[in-house]
Design an enzyme around this catalytic site. Structure first.
Site, PDB file in Angstrom:
ATOM      1  N   LYS A 182      14.581 -15.455  84.973  1.00 31.44           N
ATOM      2  CA  LYS A 182      14.900 -15.775  83.576  1.00 31.44           C
ATOM      3  C   LYS A 182      16.402 -15.569  83.419  1.00 31.44           C
ATOM      4  CE  LYS A 182      15.620 -14.742  79.718  1.00 31.44           C
ATOM      5  NZ  LYS A 182      16.822 -15.222  79.029  1.00 31.44           N
ATOM      6  N   GLU A 211      19.272  -2.060  85.594  1.00 28.40           N
ATOM      7  CA  GLU A 211      20.732  -1.866  85.729  1.00 28.40           C
ATOM      8  C   GLU A 211      21.303  -2.098  84.335  1.00 28.40           C
ATOM      9  OE1 GLU A 211      22.233  -1.310  88.731  1.00 28.40           O
ATOM     10  OE2 GLU A 211      20.449  -1.622  89.943  1.00 28.40           O
ATOM     11  N   GLU A 269      29.075   1.287  74.138  1.00 30.27           N
ATOM     12  CA  GLU A 269      29.635   0.239  74.986  1.00 30.27           C
ATOM     13  C   GLU A 269      30.056  -0.928  74.105  1.00 30.27           C
ATOM     14  OE1 GLU A 269      26.889  -2.155  77.367  1.00 30.27           O
ATOM     15  OE2 GLU A 269      28.259  -1.941  79.049  1.00 30.27           O
ATOM     16  N   CYS A 304      30.256  -4.577  83.560  1.00 33.92           N
ATOM     17  CA  CYS A 304      29.448  -3.376  83.306  1.00 33.92           C
ATOM     18  C   CYS A 304      30.186  -2.107  83.694  1.00 33.92           C
ATOM     19  CB  CYS A 304      28.107  -3.468  84.027  1.00 33.92           C
ATOM     20  SG  CYS A 304      28.277  -3.721  85.794  1.00 33.92           S
TER      21      CYS A 304
HETATM   22  P1  NAD Z   1      20.780  -8.288  77.102  1.00 36.43           P
HETATM   23  O1  NAD Z   1      19.965  -7.076  77.372  1.00 36.43           O
HETATM   24  O2  NAD Z   1      20.915  -8.743  75.704  1.00 36.43           O
HETATM   25  O3  NAD Z   1      20.202  -9.528  77.903  1.00 36.43           O
HETATM   26  C1  NAD Z   1      19.987  -9.468  79.289  1.00 36.43           C
HETATM   27  C2  NAD Z   1      18.861 -10.407  79.656  1.00 36.43           C
HETATM   28  O4  NAD Z   1      17.669  -9.920  79.045  1.00 36.43           O
HETATM   29  C3  NAD Z   1      19.064 -11.841  79.151  1.00 36.43           C
HETATM   30  O5  NAD Z   1      18.590 -12.749  80.126  1.00 36.43           O
HETATM   31  C4  NAD Z   1      18.174 -11.877  77.921  1.00 36.43           C
HETATM   32  O6  NAD Z   1      17.703 -13.161  77.618  1.00 36.43           O
HETATM   33  C5  NAD Z   1      17.038 -10.968  78.344  1.00 36.43           C
HETATM   34  N1  NAD Z   1      16.270 -10.403  77.222  1.00 36.43           N
HETATM   35  C6  NAD Z   1      16.721 -10.108  75.975  1.00 36.43           C
HETATM   36  N2  NAD Z   1      15.693  -9.637  75.224  1.00 36.43           N
HETATM   37  C7  NAD Z   1      14.589  -9.608  76.011  1.00 36.43           C
HETATM   38  C8  NAD Z   1      13.240  -9.220  75.816  1.00 36.43           C
HETATM   39  N3  NAD Z   1      12.791  -8.763  74.648  1.00 36.43           N
HETATM   40  N4  NAD Z   1      12.389  -9.310  76.860  1.00 36.43           N
HETATM   41  C9  NAD Z   1      12.808  -9.752  78.065  1.00 36.43           C
HETATM   42  N5  NAD Z   1      14.082 -10.174  78.295  1.00 36.43           N
HETATM   43  C10 NAD Z   1      14.965 -10.102  77.291  1.00 36.43           C
HETATM   44  O7  NAD Z   1      22.199  -8.031  77.779  1.00 36.43           O
HETATM   45  P2  NAD Z   1      23.454  -9.025  77.812  1.00 36.43           P
HETATM   46  O8  NAD Z   1      24.133  -8.972  76.490  1.00 36.43           O
HETATM   47  O9  NAD Z   1      23.064 -10.339  78.386  1.00 36.43           O
HETATM   48  O10 NAD Z   1      24.370  -8.316  78.923  1.00 36.43           O
HETATM   49  C11 NAD Z   1      25.274  -7.337  78.652  1.00 36.43           C
HETATM   50  C12 NAD Z   1      24.734  -5.987  79.092  1.00 36.43           C
HETATM   51  O11 NAD Z   1      24.431  -6.006  80.483  1.00 36.43           O
HETATM   52  C13 NAD Z   1      25.755  -4.891  78.919  1.00 36.43           C
HETATM   53  O12 NAD Z   1      25.128  -3.748  78.410  1.00 36.43           O
HETATM   54  C14 NAD Z   1      26.239  -4.642  80.339  1.00 36.43           C
HETATM   55  O13 NAD Z   1      26.791  -3.372  80.583  1.00 36.43           O
HETATM   56  C15 NAD Z   1      24.983  -4.839  81.098  1.00 36.43           C
HETATM   57  N6  NAD Z   1      25.287  -5.081  82.521  1.00 36.43           N
HETATM   58  C16 NAD Z   1      24.954  -4.107  83.429  1.00 36.43           C
HETATM   59  C17 NAD Z   1      25.262  -4.294  84.775  1.00 36.43           C
HETATM   60  C18 NAD Z   1      24.907  -3.254  85.821  1.00 36.43           C
HETATM   61  O14 NAD Z   1      24.990  -3.553  87.012  1.00 36.43           O
HETATM   62  N7  NAD Z   1      24.499  -2.072  85.445  1.00 36.43           N
HETATM   63  C19 NAD Z   1      25.915  -5.466  85.180  1.00 36.43           C
HETATM   64  C20 NAD Z   1      26.252  -6.427  84.212  1.00 36.43           C
HETATM   65  C21 NAD Z   1      25.922  -6.223  82.879  1.00 36.43           C
END
Ligand code: NAD
Length: 494
Positions: A188, A264, A398, A299
């Site tokens: 996804k 993550e 963040e 991140c």
């Molecule tokens: P997000 O959690 O909003 O979305 C991430 C993914 O989850 C997307 O594909 C989204 O469609 C999906 N999603 C959202 N709601 C969902 C639900 N209810 N059920 C299942 N899937 C769902 O995060 P984002 O805004 O896309 O990304 C930014 C975040 O990611 C930041 O917090 C960043 O720090 C983190 N991040 C972490 C790492 C790491 O390696 N730790 C790396 C990159 C980004």
């Protein structure tokens, strides 16, 4: 990579995108589409399928059937290696085209996206392809009249959910080890940055990956992501994204089949500058890059700068100079050092964080505003906020944008206290010439990675994962493969 080659690709029409299910492009069952807005100029780039739970369930069924009949899960590791190496070559051959497509989707500067997205994806597929036929099982230390075998077997159907900041790099960190291990995958992608991952699915098929082994379903997280996480037929969920979504996934797992969830999550990583840093000018330059590249949408970004009191004012001035000097602009222009903020919503959220920090008594030393508004796109000036206190929202939350929060500290003990005064534990940095202090800091800062006298370097050989509320899993390195195997034992009476 050169500007002429980029310019040839930058206006290519992007066709409307469907899901990739069972080796075929398939529209959403109700035909619904969602606009893809490019952050470069705020225009509609294309449309993607706005998936439904039925679309997701059809992809999961396809992955399950592919796994159960062994068309990939029971092939020899050497054959999986052959296909994944072929995929790596296809990605590398088209790396610029893929990188430009990804930049139009998510706004990362092309100089970074080419290496960190397209080329890194090729390397990741190569790494796990090369690893898979070198993994052996074990013979247990049983009594002589018994043979105890420990096999590592693929788990089944893997659900992968990834974010928009580096969708291809992070997506490959999940896909490559999962597929190498023999699993089937339903991916996804982020709804606002799906294009490059759809391209990978197409190339995987071209490389010879059997139908149904890799499926991609696009659409809203709250609809298709939720359906994936609630499925009774998904065995493992691997996720990168925000803590809020990570929490939901654990709930979905508990409500469904107790699937394993590897998360993550976000960070608010401290970067600690001691007065005895070997080269303060270098520390300022590297620390600026460690927060501002990709508009801070990284991140592990070093978003909390902790500076020893003795050098505080000079260091703040120096890092602010770097912030002001960055060339922010069209991410497809090689002269731009920093590209666009991913979306209008993200940009507004960044600006709100700055406003809240200032209302809490902090000072703005650089940036703080939206820029290049005439472009129609989403751009923010690299922003330096000083005088941030431990309870301030900017210290604790963040931002995921180009906003640096600075706090002064007194001595080593104070530095450790401040570094750990966060719910997150993803990354950290320490700058000092004192070797003993460096080791003490590495031991005491609670983070998945602590950089010393640098910030942000890494390659595939080192695992990436967080502690505390930054997550519970690891991407990259051979360790990342463990998530995708079950241990299965045989107890054989001789
Ligand atoms: P997000 O959690 O909003 O979305 C991430 C993914 O989850 C997307 O594909 C989204 O469609 C999906 N999603 C959202 N709601 C969902 C639900 N209810 N059920 C299942 N899937 C769902 O995060 P984002 O805004 O896309 O990304 C930014 C975040 O990611 C930041 O917090 C960043 O720090 C983190 N991040 C972490 C790492 C790491 O390696 N730790 C790396 C990159 C980004």
């Amino acid at each position: 990579m050169n500007q002429e080659a980029i310019d040839k690709l930058r206006d290519n029409a992007v066709p409307v995108q469907s899901h990739f299910i069972d080796g075929r492009w398939q529209e959403a069952e109700d035909g619904a589409l969602k606009d893809v807005i490019t952050p470069i100029d705020g225009q509609v780039l294309t449309q993607i399928a706005a998936g439904t739970p039925a679309d997701m369930n059809s992809a999961i069924a396809s992955a399950r059937a592919a796994f159960d009949d062994g068309r990939w899960s029971r092939t020899a590791p050497a054959e999986r290696k052959r296909v994944l190496l072929q995929l790596a070559d296809l990605i590398e051959n088209r790396a610029l085209e893929i990188a430009v497509l990804g930049v139009r989707d998510n706004g990362t500067e092309i100089s970074m996206a080419f290496k960190a997205e397209a080329m890194s994806a090729a390397s990741t597929f190569r790494f796990y392809a090369e690893a898979i036929d070198k993994k052996y099982g074990q013979i247990a230390t049983t009594p002589n009249d018994v043979l105890g075998l420990v096999h590592q077997v693929p788990i089944g159907v893997v659900g992968a959910i990834v974010p928009w900041n580096f969708p291809l790099m992070i997506g490959s960190w999940k896909l490559a080890p999962a597929l190498a291990a023999g699993n089937s995958v339903v991916l996804k992608p982020p709804e606002s940055a799906s294009l490059s991952l759809l391209k990978i699915a197409e190339l995987a098929s071209e490389a010879g990956l059997p139908d149904g082994v890799l499926n991609v379903v696009t659409g809203a997280g709250s609809i298709v992501g939720e359906a994936l996480a609630l499925s009774m037929d998904v065995d493992v969920l691997v996720f990168t994204g925000s803590g809020a979504t990570g929490r939901r996934l654990l709930q979905y797992s508990a409500q469904s089949n107790l699937k394993r969830c590897y998360l993550e999550l976000g960070g608010k990583s401290p970067n600690v500058i001691f007065a005895d840093a070997p080269d303060l000018a270098d520390a300022a330059k590297v620390s600026a890059a460690g927060i501002f590249r990709n508009s801070g949408q990284v991140c592990v970004a070093g978003s909390r700068l902790l500076v020893q009191e003795d050098i505080h004012d000079d260091f703040v001035a120096e890092i602010s100079r770097h912030a002001n000097r960055y060339r922010v602009g069209d991410p497809l222009d090689l002269n731009s050092q920093i590209g666009a903020v991913h979306s209008r919503d993200e940009l507004n959220a960044n600006l709100e964080f700055v406003e809240a920090a200032l209302s809490e008594g902090a000072q703005c030393h650089a940036g703080g505003t939206e820029i290049l508004t005439q472009s129609g796109g989403f751009y923010m000036a690299p922003t330096v906020i000083g005088g941030v206190k431990v309870d301030d929202s900017l210290f604790q939350n963040e931002v995921f944008g180009p906003v640096l929060a600075i706090t002064a500290f007194k001595d080593e003990e104070d530095a450790v206290r401040l570094a750990n005064a966060s719910d997150f534990g993803l990354a950290a940095g320490v700058w000092t010439s004192n070797l003993s202090r460096a080791h003490r800091m590495v031991a005491q800062i609670r983070a998945g990675v602590v950089h010393v006298n640098t910030y942000g370097g890494a390659d595939l050989s080192v695992p990436l994962g967080g502690v505390k509320q930054s997550g519970n899993g690891h991407d990259k390195s051979l360790h990342a493969m463990d998530k995708f195997f079950d241990l299965k034992t045989a107890w054989i009476k001789l």
